[in-house]
Design a protein around this motif. Structure first.
Motif, PDB file in Angstrom:
ATOM      1  N   GLU A 104       4.631  20.897  25.961  1.00  0.00           N
ATOM      2  CA  GLU A 104       5.731  20.525  24.873  1.00  0.00           C
ATOM      3  C   GLU A 104       5.351  19.152  24.145  1.00  0.00           C
ATOM      4  OE1 GLU A 104      10.082  20.707  26.031  1.00  0.00           O
ATOM      5  OE2 GLU A 104       9.089  20.934  27.949  1.00  0.00           O
ATOM      6  N   LEU A 105       4.159  18.557  24.628  1.00  0.00           N
ATOM      7  CA  LEU A 105       3.696  17.440  23.681  1.00  0.00           C
ATOM      8  C   LEU A 105       3.336  17.977  22.423  1.00  0.00           C
ATOM      9  CD1 LEU A 105       3.771  15.917  26.314  1.00  0.00           C
ATOM     10  CD2 LEU A 105       1.639  14.804  25.698  1.00  0.00           C
ATOM     11  N   GLU A 106       2.409  19.102  22.386  1.00  0.00           N
ATOM     12  CA  GLU A 106       2.125  19.892  21.179  1.00  0.00           C
ATOM     13  C   GLU A 106       3.111  20.512  20.509  1.00  0.00           C
ATOM     14  OE1 GLU A 106      -0.851  19.414  19.656  1.00  0.00           O
ATOM     15  OE2 GLU A 106      -1.020  17.698  21.445  1.00  0.00           O
ATOM     16  N   ALA A 107       4.226  20.920  21.166  1.00  0.00           N
ATOM     17  CA  ALA A 107       5.368  21.376  20.265  1.00  0.00           C
ATOM     18  C   ALA A 107       6.108  20.664  19.522  1.00  0.00           C
ATOM     19  CB  ALA A 107       6.248  22.202  21.581  1.00  0.00           C
ATOM     20  N   ALA A 108       6.195  19.230  20.204  1.00  0.00           N
ATOM     21  CA  ALA A 108       7.048  18.404  19.599  1.00  0.00           C
ATOM     22  C   ALA A 108       6.144  18.042  18.307  1.00  0.00           C
ATOM     23  CB  ALA A 108       7.142  17.025  20.148  1.00  0.00           C
ATOM     24  N   ALA A 109       4.601  17.847  18.257  1.00  0.00           N
ATOM     25  CA  ALA A 109       3.965  17.500  17.470  1.00  0.00           C
ATOM     26  C   ALA A 109       3.909  18.654  16.302  1.00  0.00           C
ATOM     27  CB  ALA A 109       2.601  17.266  17.796  1.00  0.00           C
ATOM     28  N   LEU A 110       3.981  19.882  16.563  1.00  0.00           N
ATOM     29  CA  LEU A 110       3.722  21.028  15.468  1.00  0.00           C
ATOM     30  C   LEU A 110       5.216  21.053  14.893  1.00  0.00           C
ATOM     31  CD1 LEU A 110       2.088  23.689  17.211  1.00  0.00           C
ATOM     32  CD2 LEU A 110       1.030  22.580  15.354  1.00  0.00           C
ATOM     33  N   ALA A 111       6.232  20.951  15.752  1.00  0.00           N
ATOM     34  CA  ALA A 111       7.732  20.745  15.018  1.00  0.00           C
ATOM     35  C   ALA A 111       7.810  19.865  14.060  1.00  0.00           C
ATOM     36  CB  ALA A 111       8.613  20.657  16.198  1.00  0.00           C
ATOM     37  N   ALA A 112       7.200  18.701  14.074  1.00  0.00           N
ATOM     38  CA  ALA A 112       7.325  17.642  13.193  1.00  0.00           C
ATOM     39  C   ALA A 112       6.632  18.095  11.827  1.00  0.00           C
ATOM     40  CB  ALA A 112       6.802  16.330  13.762  1.00  0.00           C
ATOM     41  N   GLU A 113       5.363  18.697  12.032  1.00  0.00           N
ATOM     42  CA  GLU A 113       4.512  19.256  10.931  1.00  0.00           C
ATOM     43  C   GLU A 113       5.355  20.403  10.140  1.00  0.00           C
ATOM     44  OE1 GLU A 113       0.683  20.204  12.241  1.00  0.00           O
ATOM     45  OE2 GLU A 113       0.158  18.057  12.519  1.00  0.00           O
ATOM     46  N   ARG A 114       6.016  21.242  11.067  1.00  0.00           N
ATOM     47  CA  ARG A 114       6.409  22.728  10.450  1.00  0.00           C
ATOM     48  C   ARG A 114       7.779  22.860  10.248  1.00  0.00           C
ATOM     49  NH1 ARG A 114       2.377  26.214  14.284  1.00  0.00           N
ATOM     50  NH2 ARG A 114       0.439  25.516  13.611  1.00  0.00           N
ATOM     51  N   ARG A 115       8.548  22.125  10.742  1.00  0.00           N
ATOM     52  CA  ARG A 115      10.039  22.336  10.824  1.00  0.00           C
ATOM     53  C   ARG A 115      10.627  22.281   9.497  1.00  0.00           C
ATOM     54  NH1 ARG A 115      12.712  18.523   7.704  1.00  0.00           N
ATOM     55  NH2 ARG A 115      12.147  16.347   8.206  1.00  0.00           N
ATOM     56  N   ASN A 116      11.605  23.175   9.438  1.00  0.00           N
ATOM     57  CA  ASN A 116      12.253  23.183   8.121  1.00  0.00           C
ATOM     58  C   ASN A 116      13.559  22.433   8.296  1.00  0.00           C
ATOM     59  OD1 ASN A 116      14.244  25.289   9.298  1.00  0.00           O
ATOM     60  ND2 ASN A 116      12.689  26.782   8.623  1.00  0.00           N
ATOM     61  N   THR A 117      14.443  22.305   7.146  1.00  0.00           N
ATOM     62  CA  THR A 117      15.845  21.584   7.383  1.00  0.00           C
ATOM     63  C   THR A 117      16.669  22.401   8.128  1.00  0.00           C
ATOM     64  OG1 THR A 117      15.463  21.057   4.822  1.00  0.00           O
ATOM     65  CG2 THR A 117      17.548  20.817   5.718  1.00  0.00           C
ATOM     66  N   ARG A 118      16.757  23.676   8.294  1.00  0.00           N
ATOM     67  CA  ARG A 118      17.677  24.455   9.216  1.00  0.00           C
ATOM     68  C   ARG A 118      17.489  24.009  10.654  1.00  0.00           C
ATOM     69  NH1 ARG A 118      16.716  28.748  11.467  1.00  0.00           N
ATOM     70  NH2 ARG A 118      15.160  29.280  10.231  1.00  0.00           N
TER      71      ARG A 118
END
Length: 236
Positions: A104-118
């Motif tokens: 989940e550490l990498e999940a959080a980092a990737l979410a910060a990089e890739r997440r969209n507004t929705r």
């Protein structure tokens, strides 16, 4: 009526699983409604919803909007096995938290990089759901916490992070499994305040598109949970 040796949701999950496997509820059939299960087993809607969520994570049931919950006709997914005893459950919690730290550490980092507004809006909505669940009369069941972490996994835009958390299921959230230990920790008010402070840091880092801060915030959150539960295990 269910007993009190383990959480009510875990007991109900086992009861329903046995009925599904014995074809009391046949593949493709609708299982009883929330109200019917509440009446049959003498439990709250929260307990029923947690049990249904576990069955869904195990691939046993499929909710259909506006119709009900149906027994899956597909082969059951084999979930991680959890020890139902208090001592075994605590040991499992520590092991699962260590596993989550590596994912989940990498999940959080990737979410910060890739997440969209929705996806960011969904993460924020799940955070608000946690606060609502905490203040609800039924108490903090932990289900919204699982949905919060699942929303972060989904925001990586790598489907396997979400599949991984879904495979393990809602019981990765310690307080879903360890209601018997709640009286041994700090006060609920202090405990929930700590959790929400940790969650805020994660949300803000993802909102700021800062992968390093998101990774650090998730590490602080999961490490904090690990230490809180490790303190209750004198053998660790």
């Amino acid at each position: 009526m269910l007993g009190r040796k383990e959480s009510l949701s875990s007991q109900l999950t086992k009861e329903l699983t046995q009925k599904i496997e014995a074809h009391v509820y046949a593949p493709g059939s609708r299982i009883p409604t929330e109200a019917e299960l509440c009446q049959e087993y003498g439990v709250s809607r929260t307990v029923v919803r947690e049990a249904i969520a576990s069955l869904r994570a195990d691939g046993l049931v499929i909710p259909r909007q506006g119709i009900g919950v149906f027994v899956s006709e597909r082969t059951r997914l084999l979930p991680f096995e959890f020890d139902a005893t208090s001592e075994g459950a605590l040991a499992d919690i520590l092991s699962i938290l260590e596993l989550r730290l590596s994912v989940e550490l990498e999940a959080a980092a990737l979410a910060a990089e890739r997440r969209n507004t929705r996806q960011l809006q969904a993460i924020k909505a799940r955070f608000k759901d946690i606060a609502k669940e905490i203040s609800d009369a039924q108490g903090d069941g932990g289900r919204s916490d699982f949905e919060f972490h699942l929303a972060i996994a989904r925001a990586t835009n790598n489907p396997y992070f979400e599949k991984f958390l879904s495979f393990i299921g809602p019981q990765i959230i310690p307080r879903i499994r360890m209601s018997s230990l709640q009286t041994q920790r700090v006060s609920d008010q202090e405990y929930h305040a700590t959790l929400q402070k940790e969650h805020v840091a994660i949300v803000e880092a993802i909102a700021d598109r800062d992968p390093n801060a998101a990774r650090d915030a998730m590490r602080a959150h999961l490490s904090g949970s690990l230490e809180r539960y490790r303190a209750q295990n004198p053998r660790s």
